[in-house]
Design a protein around this motif. Sequence first.
Motif, PDB file in Angstrom:
ATOM      1  N   UNK A  30    -106.327   7.517  -8.436  1.00  0.00           N
ATOM      2  CA  UNK A  30    -105.298   7.017  -8.107  1.00  0.00           C
ATOM      3  C   UNK A  30    -105.060   6.193  -6.824  1.00  0.00           C
ATOM      4  N   UNK A  31    -104.323   5.133  -6.523  1.00  0.00           N
ATOM      5  CA  UNK A  31    -104.135   4.621  -5.294  1.00  0.00           C
ATOM      6  C   UNK A  31    -103.351   5.425  -4.353  1.00  0.00           C
ATOM      7  N   UNK A  32    -103.077   5.231  -3.201  1.00  0.00           N
ATOM      8  CA  UNK A  32    -102.195   6.052  -2.246  1.00  0.00           C
ATOM      9  C   UNK A  32    -100.861   5.549  -2.658  1.00  0.00           C
ATOM     10  N   UNK A  33    -100.726   4.261  -2.864  1.00  0.00           N
ATOM     11  CA  UNK A  33     -99.223   3.587  -3.019  1.00  0.00           C
ATOM     12  C   UNK A  33     -98.803   3.885  -4.631  1.00  0.00           C
ATOM     13  N   UNK A  34     -99.303   4.904  -5.270  1.00  0.00           N
ATOM     14  CA  UNK A  34     -99.049   5.131  -6.845  1.00  0.00           C
ATOM     15  C   UNK A  34     -97.582   4.941  -6.688  1.00  0.00           C
ATOM     16  N   UNK A  35     -96.862   4.359  -7.696  1.00  0.00           N
ATOM     17  CA  UNK A  35     -95.391   3.984  -7.526  1.00  0.00           C
ATOM     18  C   UNK A  35     -94.640   5.375  -8.026  1.00  0.00           C
ATOM     19  N   UNK A  36     -95.266   6.231  -8.480  1.00  0.00           N
ATOM     20  CA  UNK A  36     -94.340   7.225  -9.044  1.00  0.00           C
ATOM     21  C   UNK A  36     -94.653   8.583  -8.704  1.00  0.00           C
ATOM     22  N   UNK A  37     -93.602   9.711  -8.445  1.00  0.00           N
ATOM     23  CA  UNK A  37     -93.876  10.970  -8.503  1.00  0.00           C
ATOM     24  C   UNK A  37     -94.860  11.332  -9.526  1.00  0.00           C
ATOM     25  N   UNK A  38     -95.702  12.471  -9.344  1.00  0.00           N
ATOM     26  CA  UNK A  38     -96.517  12.891 -10.385  1.00  0.00           C
ATOM     27  C   UNK A  38     -96.107  14.577 -10.527  1.00  0.00           C
ATOM     28  N   UNK A  39     -95.913  14.913 -11.674  1.00  0.00           N
ATOM     29  CA  UNK A  39     -95.811  16.523 -11.882  1.00  0.00           C
ATOM     30  C   UNK A  39     -96.711  17.183 -12.666  1.00  0.00           C
ATOM     31  N   UNK A  40     -97.378  18.246 -12.433  1.00  0.00           N
ATOM     32  CA  UNK A  40     -98.516  18.813 -13.112  1.00  0.00           C
ATOM     33  C   UNK A  40     -98.322  20.213 -13.260  1.00  0.00           C
TER      34      UNK A  40
END
Length: 394
Positions: free
Chosen positions: A226-236
């Motif tokens: 995933x790129x640094x400017x991924x446009x959403x938050x990610x919850x794992x």
Amino acid sequence: MTVRVLVVDDSAFFRRRVTEILEQNSRLEVIGSANDGREAVDKAKSLRPDVITMDIEMPVMNGIDAVKEIMRSAPCPILMFSSLTHEGATATLNALEAGAADFLPKKFEDIARNRDEAVKTLQDRVLAIANDTGARSTRAATPPPSPASRSSTPLTRSPATRGSSGSALDRIRQRSEQRQRQRDEATAPASVASTSSLTINRAYQILAIGTSTGGPVALQKILTQLPADFPYPIVMVQHMPAAFTKAFSQRLDGLCKVRVKEAEDGDVLRPGQAYLAPGGKQMIVDGTSSNARLRIKEDNSGRVTYKPSVDITFASLSKLFGGKVLGVILTGMGADGREGSRMLKQKGATIWAQDEASCVVYGMPQAVASAGISSRSISLNEMGKAIIKEVGYH
């Protein structure tokens, strides 16, 4: 069919204890033991077990090096035993990267509320990784050569058994090679979106991922793409003890372009930031969709098996974000995530599942796929690319 197990530990007491627990189950047979990593490698080659249980700290050759050698020379599902310390977590993560399928705390009282539950947990975990990695074969019907003949006589099978046994062995070797490629690629620089433009897909506001057995390698594979400017938050949500999640998040943060942290109570969700649910607690999302925060809660109720639970986190996302969630269920035993994914699906969210061939254990993804909840089954090798394309990179 009986699952044949090799028990490896430098403690004779622990070897006996594991052996006694496993052999209480008629589907499990301990066919040998080893007291160091070098002996484990030799016996893995000669005995060809279906599963190996492996300690980490041992003389002559440690468990991590033994895993690497076994996965090169005699691929086999390996269950690691680990101490619940930061150092133990780091070593266990190294073992998983080397090819181990799963791990359990070495102190059985840390994995269950009572002895009977601990016994069942160990037995079930060994059976799960044996079945889902294709380790079982007709070897049980054709025992390995006697020690006296091993060095000079090749292992042979009758024409009636050669096909099924060979295919099972081919399957474990292919999976071993596939996972080695995945581990190699997981540490390579992400290049998928390096020359792409971003047009944010407004159908989404957050990426949510749930996983268990095999998840550490799978998450690393995806997040490093995933790129640094991924446009959403990610919850794992990764099923993991409390001592492991901080070490795992720090490892990921050092490897990924997106930022990764162990989630803390009150964290504000921000684009390009991945939040890993802390072990032993529940993570929910509250607030508003434009100002969402994480709440980390103790859970001593005994009603929920998994802490953290994918179902609980995904259910909270359905209430806050409705259909604007891209949910992904990765490798893992059990069905955690099915009901949370169902709630998301009912709100219009998109749910994907990892495909069977690339899973360490096809339990959680199968649960959402067989229930008709997931819309796509995607190989782990393709999952990162698919996510990037879905969110708006072209």
